[in-house]
Design a protein around this motif. Structure first.
Motif, PDB file in Angstrom:
ATOM      1  N   ALA A 130      16.124 -64.886  11.781  1.00 39.19           N
ATOM      2  CA  ALA A 130      15.641 -66.043  12.533  1.00 39.19           C
ATOM      3  C   ALA A 130      15.243 -65.636  13.945  1.00 39.19           C
ATOM      4  N   ALA A 131      16.030 -64.740  14.566  1.00 42.14           N
ATOM      5  CA  ALA A 131      15.690 -64.258  15.906  1.00 42.14           C
ATOM      6  C   ALA A 131      14.391 -63.462  15.892  1.00 42.14           C
ATOM      7  N   ALA A 132      14.109 -62.781  14.774  1.00 42.96           N
ATOM      8  CA  ALA A 132      12.870 -62.027  14.643  1.00 42.96           C
ATOM      9  C   ALA A 132      11.700 -62.905  14.234  1.00 42.96           C
ATOM     10  N   GLY A 133      11.978 -64.165  13.921  1.00 39.85           N
ATOM     11  CA  GLY A 133      10.924 -65.101  13.551  1.00 39.85           C
ATOM     12  C   GLY A 133      10.459 -64.973  12.121  1.00 39.85           C
ATOM     13  N   VAL A 134      11.360 -64.499  11.235  1.00 38.94           N
ATOM     14  CA  VAL A 134      10.979 -64.318   9.832  1.00 38.94           C
ATOM     15  C   VAL A 134      12.032 -64.950   8.930  1.00 38.94           C
ATOM     16  N   PRO A 135      11.609 -65.443   7.755  1.00 42.31           N
ATOM     17  CA  PRO A 135      12.575 -65.989   6.803  1.00 42.31           C
ATOM     18  C   PRO A 135      13.124 -64.919   5.874  1.00 42.31           C
ATOM     19  N   ILE A 136      14.310 -65.170   5.344  1.00 43.25           N
ATOM     20  CA  ILE A 136      14.773 -64.442   4.168  1.00 43.25           C
ATOM     21  C   ILE A 136      14.350 -65.280   2.976  1.00 43.25           C
ATOM     22  N   ALA A 137      13.325 -64.815   2.272  1.00 47.00           N
ATOM     23  CA  ALA A 137      12.642 -65.651   1.289  1.00 47.00           C
ATOM     24  C   ALA A 137      13.182 -65.494  -0.128  1.00 47.00           C
ATOM     25  N   GLY A 138      14.241 -64.728  -0.304  1.00 46.22           N
ATOM     26  CA  GLY A 138      14.809 -64.504  -1.621  1.00 46.22           C
ATOM     27  C   GLY A 138      15.652 -63.255  -1.601  1.00 46.22           C
ATOM     28  N   GLY A 139      15.833 -62.632  -2.754  1.00 45.87           N
ATOM     29  CA  GLY A 139      16.596 -61.396  -2.797  1.00 45.87           C
ATOM     30  C   GLY A 139      17.228 -61.174  -4.148  1.00 45.87           C
TER      31      GLY A 139
END
Length: 348
Positions: A130-139
């Motif tokens: 979140a701080a990097a401005g990206v989602p964790i979209a799965g895994g």
């Protein structure tokens, strides 16, 4: 009565980037691996020991793809997740790219760690993303004997601005953006010898995102970048030397050091990975006479989520120093140079 929650580090035989396979062993393994057929769109593959793969999408965009995961080096699950995610995103930044999204890689000893603790690991990783401005979209997740966490990280960069570890040129100045000593401090933590200030410094360093990467890619004077992780400063400098076919000189006392790391190293605290790294360099790294064993241990110390090692033309060195210090990296130092000669590292 419910049994007490085990410490994360008690469930792992190693931790952080110290878990990496030794560089000489890794080379031997990869030497036996069939090479992929050539693909015109593959700008960077596995052949150069670079930080990530790069695939040209079109004339203005290239996709940077990497993955990184490891076992815990500390016991706090939230901070473990933060460190692992920061480390994984570092490879995207090191290629000059901006992260766009990630996928989580999770292996946990179900039944030995509670759902709450595992959830804290994932929360830590999500906080960094979140701080990097990206989602964790799965895994993907598995039930494993040891706790493992990391990310698949993807980013975008202009094809003409990809930063690799092989573009350094004789005359370049080498700049390292973070202090060294992560492995020594983590070893001291496991031995119960790390004070509160040392622990805070360890967490602060390993959770700091290497955000200058995209800005560095826009500077024509910057010729090569890699992040310093499990192979230590000397190991990643050697990869840079081999990539460009020149000699890298490192000034032994030039890097900044995390608080307490020198005292601990002088007291004999080191990681097994540091010893392994030194053995793996072979005859391609030489030390000037008089350099102490503890100093060598720090220069070979495995860095989890370490800084960026930047090769820049002399006229652009101050610009790079101003950029990285202005972005919150006060430990940035000029640590050496690239000179004509065979691909090796010389420590002075």
């Amino acid at each position: 009565m419910k049994s007490p929650e085990p410490k994360l580090t008690s469930l792992a035989h190693g931790g952080g980037c110290g878990c990496k396979i030794a560089p000489d062993v890794l080379q031997s393994i990869l030497a036996e691996t069939p090479q992929a057929a050539p693909f015109a769109a593959l700008i960077v593959g596995a052949e150069t020991s670079d930080d990530a793969a790069v695939w040209r999408l079109n004339d203005g965009q290239a996709l940077v793809a990497t993955t990184d995961f490891f076992m815990p080096m500390i016991d706090d699950p939230f901070d473990f997740g933060r460190i692992a995610a920061t480390n994984a995103l570092s490879d995207v930044y090191a290629m000059g790219a901006t992260p766009i999204f990630s996928l989580a890689l999770v292996g946990m000893p179900i039944g030995r760690l509670s759902v709450e603790v595992i959830g804290k690991v994932l929360e830590g990783g999500a906080a960094v993303c979140a701080a990097a401005g990206v989602p964790i979209a799965g895994g993907h997740s598995i039930d494993s004997l040891e706790p493992i966490y990391g990310l698949v990280a993807l980013g975008l960069v202009h094809p003409d601005r990809v930063l690799t570890n092989r573009g350094a040129r004789p005359g370049d100045v080498l700049i390292l953006t973070k202090a060294l000593g992560v492995g020594v401090l983590s070893a001291a933590f496991k031995q119960g010898r790390l004070g509160a200030s040392g622990y805070d410094a360890l967490i602060a360093s390993t959770t700091q995102l290497n955000t200058p990467g995209p800005q560095l890619s826009a500077l024509s004077e910057v010729h090569a970048v890699t992040d310093v992780t499990g192979f230590g400063l000397l190991g990643h400098a050697l990869e840079m030397a081999r990539g460009c076919g020149a000699t890298v000189e490192i000034d032994a006392d030039a890097p900044d050091w995390l608080p307490g790391s020198i005292d601990l190293a002088q007291a004999g605290v080191r990681t097994g990975a540091s010893v392994r790294n030194w053995s793996a360099y072979g005859g391609d790294v030489s030390l000037a006479s008089g350099i102490s064993d503890w100093r060598r241990d720090l220069l070979t110390d495995p860095q989890t989520s370490g800084g960026l090692l930047i090769a820049v033309a002399p006229k652009g060195a101050q610009t790079v120093m101003d950029l990285v210090t202005g972005m919150g990296f006060p430990s940035a130092r000029r640590v050496g140079r690239v000179v004509k000669g065979g691909p090796c590292v010389v420590v002075r």
